[in-house]
Design a protein around this motif. Structure first.
Motif, PDB file in Angstrom:
ATOM      1  N   GLU A  68     -38.690   9.519  96.628  1.00 55.60           N
ATOM      2  CA  GLU A  68     -38.230  10.091  97.501  1.00 55.60           C
ATOM      3  C   GLU A  68     -36.537   9.919  97.842  1.00 55.60           C
ATOM      4  O   GLU A  68     -35.957   8.962  97.232  1.00 55.60           O
ATOM      5  N   ILE A  69     -35.893  11.131  98.058  1.00 54.11           N
ATOM      6  CA  ILE A  69     -34.600  10.907  98.499  1.00 54.11           C
ATOM      7  C   ILE A  69     -34.394  11.232  99.794  1.00 54.11           C
ATOM      8  O   ILE A  69     -34.829  11.960 100.626  1.00 54.11           O
ATOM      9  N   VAL A  70     -33.653  10.115 100.458  1.00 58.85           N
ATOM     10  CA  VAL A  70     -33.265  10.093 101.785  1.00 58.85           C
ATOM     11  C   VAL A  70     -32.032  10.681 102.043  1.00 58.85           C
ATOM     12  O   VAL A  70     -31.058  10.197 101.486  1.00 58.85           O
ATOM     13  N   ILE A  71     -31.862  11.652 102.999  1.00 54.62           N
ATOM     14  CA  ILE A  71     -30.834  12.204 103.344  1.00 54.62           C
ATOM     15  C   ILE A  71     -30.621  11.911 104.615  1.00 54.62           C
ATOM     16  O   ILE A  71     -31.302  12.189 105.814  1.00 54.62           O
ATOM     17  N   LYS A  72     -29.434  11.241 105.024  1.00 53.28           N
ATOM     18  CA  LYS A  72     -29.016  10.853 106.342  1.00 53.28           C
ATOM     19  C   LYS A  72     -27.703  11.648 106.802  1.00 53.28           C
ATOM     20  O   LYS A  72     -26.928  11.810 106.364  1.00 53.28           O
TER      21      LYS A  72
END
Length: 98
Positions: free
Chosen positions: A90-94
């Motif tokens: 998963e890629i987490v975008i904050k």
């Protein structure tokens, strides 16, 4: 002698009538008291029945939550929300803080 017996008989008769009337009065007062107690108990019974219904609903919800907490979906939710864990792919975008 006959007049003495009649006076005694009349007084006994009067005492019996007084006893009968007092018994009726006492019985009616007690009946009203019991009727009031019965009404109060009926109201209490209704409120307790409603409370029991609420407690049964709460128990049902807790059992359902307990079953949900045994699932993989719950464990994943807790890991994501509380522990901020993600899957390796998963890629987490904050968002940036301003």
């Amino acid at each position: 002698m006959r007049t003495a017996r009649r006076k005694i008989s009349k007084s006994v008769y009067a005492m019996m009538i007084a006893l009968f009337i007092s018994t009726i009065i006492i019985t009616s007062v007690r009946m009203n008291t019991l009727r009031n107690e019965s009404n109060m108990l009926a109201v209490t019974e209704q409120s307790l029945a409603a409370e029991l219904e609420m407690q049964n609903d709460t128990t049902k919800q807790l059992v359902e939550k307990q079953e949900y907490m045994k699932t993989k979906k719950y464990v994943e939710e807790v890991a994501r929300v509380k522990l901020h864990l993600v899957y390796p792919d998963e890629i987490v975008i904050k968002p940036k803080d301003k």
